[in-house]
Motif scaffolding. Structure first.
Motif, PDB file in Angstrom:
ATOM      1  N   ASP A 223       0.728  -1.497   0.076  1.00 34.83           N
ATOM      2  CA  ASP A 223       0.131   0.329   0.133  1.00 34.83           C
ATOM      3  C   ASP A 223       0.801   1.611   0.294  1.00 34.83           C
ATOM      4  O   ASP A 223       0.684   2.490  -0.801  1.00 34.83           O
ATOM      5  CB  ASP A 223      -0.906   0.537   1.407  1.00 34.83           C
ATOM      6  CG  ASP A 223      -2.224  -1.138   1.183  1.00 34.83           C
ATOM      7  OD1 ASP A 223      -2.331  -1.866  -0.188  1.00 34.83           O
ATOM      8  OD2 ASP A 223      -2.445  -1.646   2.572  1.00 34.83           O
ATOM      9  N   LEU A 225       3.690   1.667  -1.621  1.00 38.51           N
ATOM     10  CA  LEU A 225       4.101   1.397  -2.632  1.00 38.51           C
ATOM     11  C   LEU A 225       3.719   2.225  -3.620  1.00 38.51           C
ATOM     12  O   LEU A 225       3.829   3.061  -4.198  1.00 38.51           O
ATOM     13  CB  LEU A 225       4.943   0.453  -3.262  1.00 38.51           C
ATOM     14  CG  LEU A 225       6.194  -0.007  -2.695  1.00 38.51           C
ATOM     15  CD1 LEU A 225       6.011  -1.400  -3.344  1.00 38.51           C
ATOM     16  CD2 LEU A 225       7.173   0.627  -3.751  1.00 38.51           C
ATOM     17  N   ARG A 226       2.442   2.043  -3.566  1.00 37.97           N
ATOM     18  CA  ARG A 226       1.004   2.146  -4.119  1.00 37.97           C
ATOM     19  C   ARG A 226       0.863   3.308  -4.349  1.00 37.97           C
ATOM     20  O   ARG A 226       0.925   4.699  -4.835  1.00 37.97           O
ATOM     21  CB  ARG A 226      -0.096   1.093  -4.155  1.00 37.97           C
ATOM     22  CG  ARG A 226       0.035  -0.250  -5.047  1.00 37.97           C
ATOM     23  CD  ARG A 226      -1.487  -1.153  -5.247  1.00 37.97           C
ATOM     24  NE  ARG A 226      -1.407  -1.195  -3.887  1.00 37.97           N
ATOM     25  CZ  ARG A 226      -1.119  -2.092  -3.254  1.00 37.97           C
ATOM     26  NH1 ARG A 226      -0.123  -2.939  -4.360  1.00 37.97           N
ATOM     27  NH2 ARG A 226      -1.503  -2.511  -1.838  1.00 37.97           N
ATOM     28  N   THR A 227       0.720   4.013  -2.784  1.00 34.84           N
ATOM     29  CA  THR A 227       0.368   5.513  -2.324  1.00 34.84           C
ATOM     30  C   THR A 227       1.405   6.756  -2.433  1.00 34.84           C
ATOM     31  O   THR A 227       0.428   7.551  -3.310  1.00 34.84           O
ATOM     32  CB  THR A 227       0.218   5.303  -0.804  1.00 34.84           C
ATOM     33  OG1 THR A 227      -0.740   4.678   0.350  1.00 34.84           O
ATOM     34  CG2 THR A 227      -0.147   6.525  -0.280  1.00 34.84           C
ATOM     35  N   LYS A 228       3.025   6.179  -2.868  1.00 35.14           N
ATOM     36  CA  LYS A 228       3.838   7.072  -2.693  1.00 35.14           C
ATOM     37  C   LYS A 228       3.940   7.450  -4.257  1.00 35.14           C
ATOM     38  O   LYS A 228       3.950   8.396  -4.667  1.00 35.14           O
ATOM     39  CB  LYS A 228       5.175   6.550  -2.645  1.00 35.14           C
ATOM     40  CG  LYS A 228       5.178   6.423  -0.745  1.00 35.14           C
ATOM     41  CD  LYS A 228       5.566   8.152  -0.530  1.00 35.14           C
ATOM     42  CE  LYS A 228       5.894   7.734   1.120  1.00 35.14           C
ATOM     43  NZ  LYS A 228       6.082   8.893   1.705  1.00 35.14           N
ATOM     44  N   ALA A 229       3.975   6.314  -5.196  1.00 35.63           N
ATOM     45  CA  ALA A 229       3.538   6.398  -6.849  1.00 35.63           C
ATOM     46  C   ALA A 229       2.653   6.877  -7.613  1.00 35.63           C
ATOM     47  O   ALA A 229       3.464   7.961  -7.852  1.00 35.63           O
ATOM     48  CB  ALA A 229       3.849   5.066  -7.226  1.00 35.63           C
ATOM     49  N   GLU A 230       1.527   7.207  -6.843  1.00 35.92           N
ATOM     50  CA  GLU A 230       0.520   7.469  -7.609  1.00 35.92           C
ATOM     51  C   GLU A 230       0.546   9.084  -6.693  1.00 35.92           C
ATOM     52  O   GLU A 230       0.297  10.382  -7.808  1.00 35.92           O
ATOM     53  CB  GLU A 230      -1.099   6.825  -7.020  1.00 35.92           C
ATOM     54  CG  GLU A 230      -2.482   7.506  -7.489  1.00 35.92           C
ATOM     55  CD  GLU A 230      -3.570   6.498  -6.982  1.00 35.92           C
ATOM     56  OE1 GLU A 230      -4.847   7.065  -7.217  1.00 35.92           O
ATOM     57  OE2 GLU A 230      -3.174   5.624  -6.625  1.00 35.92           O
ATOM     58  N   VAL A 286       2.317   4.218 -11.829  1.00 34.56           N
ATOM     59  CA  VAL A 286       2.570   3.950 -10.773  1.00 34.56           C
ATOM     60  C   VAL A 286       1.703   1.993 -11.085  1.00 34.56           C
ATOM     61  O   VAL A 286       2.805   1.979  -9.949  1.00 34.56           O
ATOM     62  CB  VAL A 286       0.641   4.295 -10.763  1.00 34.56           C
ATOM     63  CG1 VAL A 286       0.355   3.047  -9.293  1.00 34.56           C
ATOM     64  CG2 VAL A 286       0.752   5.774 -11.469  1.00 34.56           C
ATOM     65  N   SER A 289       5.803   1.024 -10.832  1.00 26.47           N
ATOM     66  CA  SER A 289       6.399   1.165  -9.689  1.00 26.47           C
ATOM     67  C   SER A 289       5.655   0.865  -8.310  1.00 26.47           C
ATOM     68  O   SER A 289       6.325   0.959  -7.129  1.00 26.47           O
ATOM     69  CB  SER A 289       6.356   2.902  -9.136  1.00 26.47           C
ATOM     70  OG  SER A 289       7.010   3.613 -10.524  1.00 26.47           O
ATOM     71  N   ALA A 290       4.802  -0.262  -7.856  1.00 23.34           N
ATOM     72  CA  ALA A 290       3.729   0.152  -7.015  1.00 23.34           C
ATOM     73  C   ALA A 290       4.782  -1.715  -6.474  1.00 23.34           C
ATOM     74  O   ALA A 290       3.360  -2.500  -6.003  1.00 23.34           O
ATOM     75  CB  ALA A 290       2.420  -0.706  -7.076  1.00 23.34           C
ATOM     76  N   SER A 291       5.254  -1.948  -6.400  1.00 21.32           N
ATOM     77  CA  SER A 291       5.831  -3.628  -6.769  1.00 21.32           C
ATOM     78  C   SER A 291       7.742  -3.404  -6.035  1.00 21.32           C
ATOM     79  O   SER A 291       8.245  -3.334  -6.908  1.00 21.32           O
ATOM     80  CB  SER A 291       5.862  -4.547  -7.771  1.00 21.32           C
ATOM     81  OG  SER A 291       6.024  -6.039  -7.636  1.00 21.32           O
ATOM     82  N   GLU A 411       5.476  -7.417   0.309  1.00 21.27           N
ATOM     83  CA  GLU A 411       4.649  -6.394   0.697  1.00 21.27           C
ATOM     84  C   GLU A 411       2.825  -6.501   1.068  1.00 21.27           C
ATOM     85  O   GLU A 411       2.266  -5.440   1.516  1.00 21.27           O
ATOM     86  CB  GLU A 411       4.232  -6.220  -0.729  1.00 21.27           C
ATOM     87  CG  GLU A 411       4.525  -6.202  -2.425  1.00 21.27           C
ATOM     88  CD  GLU A 411       4.245  -6.324  -3.455  1.00 21.27           C
ATOM     89  OE1 GLU A 411       3.765  -6.609  -4.127  1.00 21.27           O
ATOM     90  OE2 GLU A 411       5.653  -5.503  -4.854  1.00 21.27           O
TER      91      GLU A 411
END
Length: 596
Positions: A223, A225-230, A286, A289-291, A411
């Motif tokens: 989460d 990762l996804r939050t930062k990337a988005e 995104v 970058s989210a993994s 993750e």
């Protein structure tokens, strides 16, 4: 310091389990610093692997953990933004060469010049920085506003509860058994609990009126990762839209714009937030970058275009490389000193410089962002029982295994578990005893400690904080010792006036030295006895030379007695300033005229 870091002997089991614990804690740190540097998260993870592995094998401090760090990321972010990522990797390679050269020149011993108050300020400031940095994990993305906001409601309550549970396990488990690292047990236990909570509550968690919405009740590394990337993608798209709007306004009919009244806009249009829908390409970025999943690292010149190998390129990258080398070595050597104190062992500073240099050279060759010692992870390692090189090697190898094979599992680790571990590191790092030392420490030392700690917290620049602390301490030392120069005056049986000096003669005490003498009133023969003093620098030599000229102009002689070999060496080097001869009296060294 609290007995949080207990003394224990190194064992292979402790090193292996501690290395695994550190590897889990390295993942979010490496990812976060990659975002700071403006590069892909996988670059941060590869950097942590190379830096951690090479320094663990060849560095000068077994048990110390190195990886991608925020201090290095802050330096390279402007290089990447201005010149592109292609210039980053040669810069990291050059940084490594500089660091290795410093180690080969045996300059690592300069860390001995760091006074204890500076060390106290560094440690306390670092603890506060680590503490404040954890609040970034209490953020989520408000998609309506297009920015990160603090957690609230049930997600915040669950987060705080799991952080407290993690800290409780780390504190209580060693009282029951020391067979396994408490930090590792805490991370695994809280991870299993959070997986169950998320399975029960999946898809049922909604945010407040601000529009925040999360998929999991307990935020995980994935989460984050996804939050930062988005958030990064939204910011990029917002900047692109703002630039496009500027171009549109410039090309508009300026006369119509001048005739219109901006206050005529409807209030709802003027104040409504701009909702940004990400393009498909941005969504793909995104997702990439989210993994933390990836393949084996490859040499950077296979994937990126090499910058031109010219003097102009060197002119661009050299200042960044020099800064990276200095920041990395200062943080690494300060961490080495801290681990030495905790473990009551002795690391090798020069070898650590060479190890850091080799690690950054290899890291740059394989497309990494560079790094240095990581104080937080090093303290986790020490607290978990890691004492040997095997702990650092295990952490690096496990990190690579996470990237290659175990990314879906890693993750799932909740950020609350990692935050709890870091909070316990803060408690163990802060020098609580220093709070009781204020009344017993000299005022100058107390001010230096507060200065270093405050600068570290405000600027987040550990290297500069140490340098400033050393400079201020040196100035305080010089000022105090400048006041210690004095002379006992007496006459011998030949009528010579003898000045028996006490205290150091250097640049800060030159003024006091000159005030001790009265050439006009002194007899024809004057002796300065250096038995209890020393001549330290060129300012002192020039003061002696000026004094000799005054006595010579009055037809009087000046003798220098009991000069040490070091002082004689300094005076012999004076060249055009002072000529030193041996007088007919074997007890005296005579300073005569300036050489022409």
């Amino acid at each position: 310091m609290l007995q949080f870091f207990r003394s224990r002997s190194a064992t292979a089991k402790d090193d292996l389990l501690s290395g695994l614990t550190v590897a889990l804690a390295l993942v979010p740190e490496a990812i976060a610093f990659a975002f700071v540097a403006g590069v892909s998260p996988i670059i941060g993870l590869y950097s942590a692997f190379f830096i951690g592995l090479i320094t663990a094998v060849f560095g000068g401090r077994p048990g110390m953990i190195s990886g991608a760090t925020g201090a290095m990321a802050v330096v390279v972010v402007s290089l990447v933004a201005i010149h592109g990522i292609e210039y980053l990797f040669p810069t990291v390679i050059l940084c490594g060469i500089i660091q290795a050269a410093i180690g080969m020149a045996r300059l690592g011993k300069l860390i001995r010049l760091v006074p204890h108050p500076v060390m106290l300020g560094f440690v306390n400031g670092l603890a506060i920085v680590i503490f404040l940095a954890q609040f970034g994990s209490f953020q989520t993305l408000d998609r309506t506003a297009g920015k990160l906001t603090l957690l609230s409601g049930m997600p915040l309550a669950v987060m705080l509860g799991l952080v407290a549970l993690t800290m409780g396990i780390i504190w209580l488990l060693p009282k029951v058994t020391k067979a396994f690292p408490a930090s590792l047990v805490a991370i695994l236990s809280v991870t299993l609990l959070s997986v169950g909570i998320n399975q029960v509550n999946r898809g049922q968690v909604s945010g407040d009126s601000g529009g925040t919405k999360t998929e999991n009740l307990v935020a995980t590394v994935g989460d984050m990762l996804r939050t930062k990337a988005e958030a990064v993608a939204i910011e990029k798209q917002r900047l692109a839209m703002a630039a496009e709007l500027d171009v549109t306004l410039v090309n508009a009919n300026l006369e119509n714009i001048a005739d219109s009244d901006p206050m005529d806009l409807p209030a709802d249009q003027a104040s409504a937030p701009m909702v940004i829908e990400l393009s498909q390409s941005a969504m793909d970025e995104v997702a990439a970058s989210a993994s933390i999943s990836g393949g084996l690292p490859e040499p950077f010149f296979w994937k990126y275009t090499l910058p031109p190998l010219t003097f102009h390129t060197l002119w661009i990258i050299f200042p960044f490389a020099l800064t990276l080398a200095g920041v990395g070595l200062i943080e690494s050597l300060m961490t080495l000193t801290l681990i030495d104190e905790i473990t009551e062992t002795r690391g090798r500073g020069n070898k650590e410089c060479i190890g850091q240099g080799a690690a950054n050279i290899l890291c740059g060759l394989f497309g990494g962002m560079g790094g240095c010692a990581m104080i937080g992870q090093s303290l986790i390692n020490v607290n978990s029982g890691g004492r040997g090189r095997l702990s650092g090697i295990t952490a690096a190898v496990c990190l690579l295994l996470f990237i290659l094979f175990l990314s879906p599992w890693i993750e799932q680790i909740p950020m609350a578990a990692l935050v709890g571990v870091m909070f316990m590191v803060v408690i163990g790092t802060f020098e609580w005893a220093s709070l009781k030392m204020f009344r017993r420490m000299p005022t100058s030392d107390t001010l230096v400690m507060i200065l270093v700690a405050g600068y570290t917290v405000i600027m987040h620049d550990l290297a500069s904080a140490v340098i400033i602390g050393v400079i201020v301490s040196a100035l305080v030392f010089a000022w105090k010792h400048a006041m210690h120069l004095g002379a006992d005056v007496q006459f011998n049986e030949f009528g010579s006036k003898i000045y028996q000096l006490h205290g150091p003669l250097f640049f800060a005490s030159v003024s006091s030295f000159k005030d001790l003498f009265d050439p006009a009133a002194d007899p024809d023969d004057v002796v300065i006895d250096f038995y209890y003093t020393r001549v330290y620098d060129q300012s002192a030599l020039e003061a002696i030379n000026g004094l000799a000229e005054k006595y010579d102009a009055l037809g009087k002689r000046l003798h220098l007695k009991h000069l040490s070999n070091e002082c004689r060496s300094l005076l012999d080097r004076a060249g055009d300033f002072v000529e030193v001869n041996v007088s007919e009296d074997p007890h005296y060294h005579v300073a005569t005229d300036r050489l022409g």
